[in-house]
Design a protein around this motif. Structure first.
Motif, PDB file in Angstrom:
ATOM      1  N   LEU A  17       0.834  -1.200   0.000  1.00 28.79           N
ATOM      2  CA  LEU A  17       0.000   0.000   0.000  1.00 28.79           C
ATOM      3  C   LEU A  17       0.871   1.254   0.000  1.00 28.79           C
ATOM      4  CD1 LEU A  17      -2.763   1.401   0.187  1.00 28.79           C
ATOM      5  CD2 LEU A  17      -2.587   1.150   2.684  1.00 28.79           C
ATOM      6  N   LEU A  18       1.888   1.265   0.834  1.00 31.51           N
ATOM      7  CA  LEU A  18       2.789   2.414   0.903  1.00 31.51           C
ATOM      8  C   LEU A  18       3.494   2.621  -0.439  1.00 31.51           C
ATOM      9  CD1 LEU A  18       4.159   4.683   2.483  1.00 31.51           C
ATOM     10  CD2 LEU A  18       5.810   2.978   3.311  1.00 31.51           C
ATOM     11  N   THR A  19       3.963   1.557  -1.051  1.00 31.48           N
ATOM     12  CA  THR A  19       4.622   1.663  -2.359  1.00 31.48           C
ATOM     13  C   THR A  19       3.661   2.236  -3.397  1.00 31.48           C
ATOM     14  OG1 THR A  19       6.120  -0.161  -1.854  1.00 31.48           O
ATOM     15  CG2 THR A  19       5.743   0.327  -4.202  1.00 31.48           C
ATOM     16  N   HIS A  20       2.422   1.758  -3.388  1.00 34.74           N
ATOM     17  CA  HIS A  20       1.412   2.245  -4.329  1.00 34.74           C
ATOM     18  C   HIS A  20       1.146   3.738  -4.115  1.00 34.74           C
ATOM     19  CE1 HIS A  20      -2.115   2.006  -6.925  1.00 34.74           C
ATOM     20  NE2 HIS A  20      -2.785   2.662  -5.995  1.00 34.74           N
ATOM     21  N   TRP A  21       0.908   4.124  -2.863  1.00 33.87           N
ATOM     22  CA  TRP A  21       0.615   5.519  -2.532  1.00 33.87           C
ATOM     23  C   TRP A  21       1.793   6.421  -2.903  1.00 33.87           C
ATOM     24  CZ3 TRP A  21      -1.567   7.009   2.964  1.00 33.87           C
ATOM     25  CH2 TRP A  21      -2.102   8.306   2.921  1.00 33.87           C
ATOM     26  N   GLN A  22       2.989   5.998  -2.512  1.00 31.97           N
ATOM     27  CA  GLN A  22       4.156   6.833  -2.797  1.00 31.97           C
ATOM     28  C   GLN A  22       4.427   6.921  -4.302  1.00 31.97           C
ATOM     29  OE1 GLN A  22       4.952   8.838  -0.661  1.00 31.97           O
ATOM     30  NE2 GLN A  22       6.164   8.049   1.040  1.00 31.97           N
ATOM     31  N   LEU A  66      -3.061  10.271   6.879  1.00 32.54           N
ATOM     32  CA  LEU A  66      -1.969   9.640   7.615  1.00 32.54           C
ATOM     33  C   LEU A  66      -2.146   9.833   9.117  1.00 32.54           C
ATOM     34  CD1 LEU A  66       0.754   8.187   7.814  1.00 32.54           C
ATOM     35  CD2 LEU A  66       1.847  10.443   7.565  1.00 32.54           C
ATOM     36  N   GLN A  67      -2.403  11.065   9.534  1.00 34.37           N
ATOM     37  CA  GLN A  67      -2.562  11.330  10.971  1.00 34.37           C
ATOM     38  C   GLN A  67      -3.740  10.551  11.550  1.00 34.37           C
ATOM     39  OE1 GLN A  67      -2.769  15.626  11.057  1.00 34.37           O
ATOM     40  NE2 GLN A  67      -0.541  15.825  11.202  1.00 34.37           N
ATOM     41  N   GLY A  68      -4.845  10.475  10.814  1.00 33.29           N
ATOM     42  CA  GLY A  68      -5.996   9.717  11.285  1.00 33.29           C
ATOM     43  C   GLY A  68      -5.696   8.242  11.416  1.00 33.29           C
ATOM     44  N   MET A  69      -5.002   7.696  10.434  1.00 32.16           N
ATOM     45  CA  MET A  69      -4.666   6.280  10.498  1.00 32.16           C
ATOM     46  C   MET A  69      -3.687   5.991  11.630  1.00 32.16           C
ATOM     47  SD  MET A  69      -6.514   4.628   8.388  1.00 32.16           S
ATOM     48  CE  MET A  69      -5.680   3.040   8.377  1.00 32.16           C
ATOM     49  N   VAL A  70      -2.731   6.858  11.840  1.00 34.89           N
ATOM     50  CA  VAL A  70      -1.745   6.654  12.901  1.00 34.89           C
ATOM     51  C   VAL A  70      -2.395   6.771  14.279  1.00 34.89           C
ATOM     52  CG1 VAL A  70       0.297   7.682  14.007  1.00 34.89           C
ATOM     53  CG2 VAL A  70       0.257   7.321  11.521  1.00 34.89           C
ATOM     54  N   ARG A  71      -3.209   7.791  14.470  1.00 38.93           N
ATOM     55  CA  ARG A  71      -3.790   8.068  15.788  1.00 38.93           C
ATOM     56  C   ARG A  71      -5.098   7.325  16.046  1.00 38.93           C
ATOM     57  NH1 ARG A  71      -3.036  14.464  14.878  1.00 38.93           N
ATOM     58  NH2 ARG A  71      -0.767  14.498  15.026  1.00 38.93           N
ATOM     59  N   LEU A 101       5.120   9.625   5.710  1.00 38.26           N
ATOM     60  CA  LEU A 101       4.420   8.419   5.250  1.00 38.26           C
ATOM     61  C   LEU A 101       5.326   7.202   5.362  1.00 38.26           C
ATOM     62  CD1 LEU A 101       2.543   9.832   2.172  1.00 38.26           C
ATOM     63  CD2 LEU A 101       1.474   8.488   3.969  1.00 38.26           C
ATOM     64  N   ASP A 102       6.569   7.336   4.892  1.00 38.95           N
ATOM     65  CA  ASP A 102       7.509   6.212   4.953  1.00 38.95           C
ATOM     66  C   ASP A 102       7.741   5.752   6.388  1.00 38.95           C
ATOM     67  OD1 ASP A 102       7.903   5.969   2.205  1.00 38.95           O
ATOM     68  OD2 ASP A 102       9.689   7.250   2.197  1.00 38.95           O
ATOM     69  N   GLU A 103       7.808   6.694   7.292  1.00 39.41           N
ATOM     70  CA  GLU A 103       8.097   6.372   8.688  1.00 39.41           C
ATOM     71  C   GLU A 103       6.871   5.879   9.449  1.00 39.41           C
ATOM     72  OE1 GLU A 103       8.995   8.789  12.776  1.00 39.41           O
ATOM     73  OE2 GLU A 103       9.954   9.548  10.953  1.00 39.41           O
ATOM     74  N   GLN A 104       5.724   6.519   9.245  1.00 36.90           N
ATOM     75  CA  GLN A 104       4.583   6.278  10.116  1.00 36.90           C
ATOM     76  C   GLN A 104       3.565   5.270   9.600  1.00 36.90           C
ATOM     77  OE1 GLN A 104       2.888  10.092  11.201  1.00 36.90           O
ATOM     78  NE2 GLN A 104       4.902  10.950  11.595  1.00 36.90           N
ATOM     79  N   LEU A 105       3.331   5.195   8.292  1.00 41.35           N
ATOM     80  CA  LEU A 105       2.303   4.281   7.796  1.00 41.35           C
ATOM     81  C   LEU A 105       2.584   2.823   8.169  1.00 41.35           C
ATOM     82  CD1 LEU A 105      -0.429   4.531   6.300  1.00 41.35           C
ATOM     83  CD2 LEU A 105       0.800   3.768   4.256  1.00 41.35           C
ATOM     84  N   PRO A 106       3.839   2.361   8.101  1.00 41.57           N
ATOM     85  CA  PRO A 106       4.087   0.969   8.489  1.00 41.57           C
ATOM     86  C   PRO A 106       3.769   0.665   9.963  1.00 41.57           C
ATOM     87  CG  PRO A 106       5.900   1.797   7.167  1.00 41.57           C
ATOM     88  CD  PRO A 106       5.015   2.983   7.506  1.00 41.57           C
ATOM     89  N   LYS A 107       3.640   1.687  10.788  1.00 44.11           N
ATOM     90  CA  LYS A 107       3.348   1.495  12.215  1.00 44.11           C
ATOM     91  C   LYS A 107       1.852   1.417  12.507  1.00 44.11           C
ATOM     92  CE  LYS A 107       7.543   3.959  13.481  1.00 44.11           C
ATOM     93  NZ  LYS A 107       8.087   5.178  14.089  1.00 44.11           N
ATOM     94  N   VAL A 108       1.008   1.684  11.513  1.00 47.13           N
ATOM     95  CA  VAL A 108      -0.437   1.637  11.719  1.00 47.13           C
ATOM     96  C   VAL A 108      -0.842   0.192  11.959  1.00 47.13           C
ATOM     97  CG1 VAL A 108      -2.696   2.011  10.642  1.00 47.13           C
ATOM     98  CG2 VAL A 108      -0.876   3.704  10.334  1.00 47.13           C
ATOM     99  N   PRO A 109      -1.564  -0.083  13.047  1.00 42.58           N
ATOM    100  CA  PRO A 109      -2.014  -1.459  13.288  1.00 42.58           C
ATOM    101  C   PRO A 109      -2.898  -1.934  12.133  1.00 42.58           C
ATOM    102  CG  PRO A 109      -2.410  -0.066  15.210  1.00 42.58           C
ATOM    103  CD  PRO A 109      -1.987   0.841  14.095  1.00 42.58           C
ATOM    104  N   VAL A 110      -2.637  -3.132  11.645  1.00 41.24           N
ATOM    105  CA  VAL A 110      -3.341  -3.632  10.465  1.00 41.24           C
ATOM    106  C   VAL A 110      -4.851  -3.685  10.683  1.00 41.24           C
ATOM    107  CG1 VAL A 110      -3.152  -6.111  10.963  1.00 41.24           C
ATOM    108  CG2 VAL A 110      -3.168  -5.302   8.595  1.00 41.24           C
TER     109      VAL A 110
END
Length: 161
Positions: A17-22, A66-71, A101-110
């Motif tokens: 997903l991150l690769t696609h978005w970026q 991003l902020q919504g998904m992280v928080r 995005l690179d740093e924080q999106l991978p930390k979002v709980p699936v």
């Protein structure tokens, strides 16, 4: 929901997903770069907003998502009344968000991708919120392509993300 059920529902990994978005963000960045500086915030067709204004919107939607998904919290966004009207400022903000995005999106709980997320305009599963941000970018980038072509400029190939 247990881990097996979540994995059974997955089509893309978070890394995919991150690769696609970026990839979409890299392409949109090239569209921003292609605009003549003097027309990025002034040129429009048919009553549409200039591409510089659209670029700031895309930045804001991606940051909000991003902020919504992280928080896991989606307060109503507070947009500045006036944003810089130059390409360098847009690209600097764009690049900063790319790093976030690179740093924080991978930390979002699936599981957050499958849970309802109460945004200020709708409640959607997290994956739909991310998809909306990407789709919104594709839509507005298309407007940028129309603008560039009407200015006699060749847009970057859309398949080179």
């Amino acid at each position: 929901m247990n881990e097996t059920a979540i994995q059974d529902r997955a089509v893309l990994t978070t890394a995919d997903l991150l690769t696609h978005w970026q990839g979409h963000r890299r392409l949109t960045r090239r569209v921003i770069e292609r605009f003549p500086e003097e027309q990025l915030f002034t040129y429009s067709l048919g009553g549409m907003r200039p591409f510089g204004a659209l670029a700031w919107e895309l930045y804001g939607v991606s940051l909000y998502t991003l902020q919504g998904m992280v928080r896991g919290e989606w307060p109503e966004p507070q947009f500045p009344q006036a944003l810089p009207q130059d390409r360098a400022a847009v690209l600097a903000a764009w690049d900063d968000l790319t790093g976030q995005l690179d740093e924080q999106l991978p930390k979002v709980p699936v599981e957050r991708y499958h849970q309802p997320q109460a945004m200020f305009w709708a409640t959607l599963p997290g994956h739909a919120a991310v998809t909306y941000a990407i789709d919104n970018e594709i839509h507005h980038r298309g407007q940028g392509y129309v603008y560039l072509r009407s200015l006699g400029l060749e847009p970057p190939p859309f398949w080179e993300r």
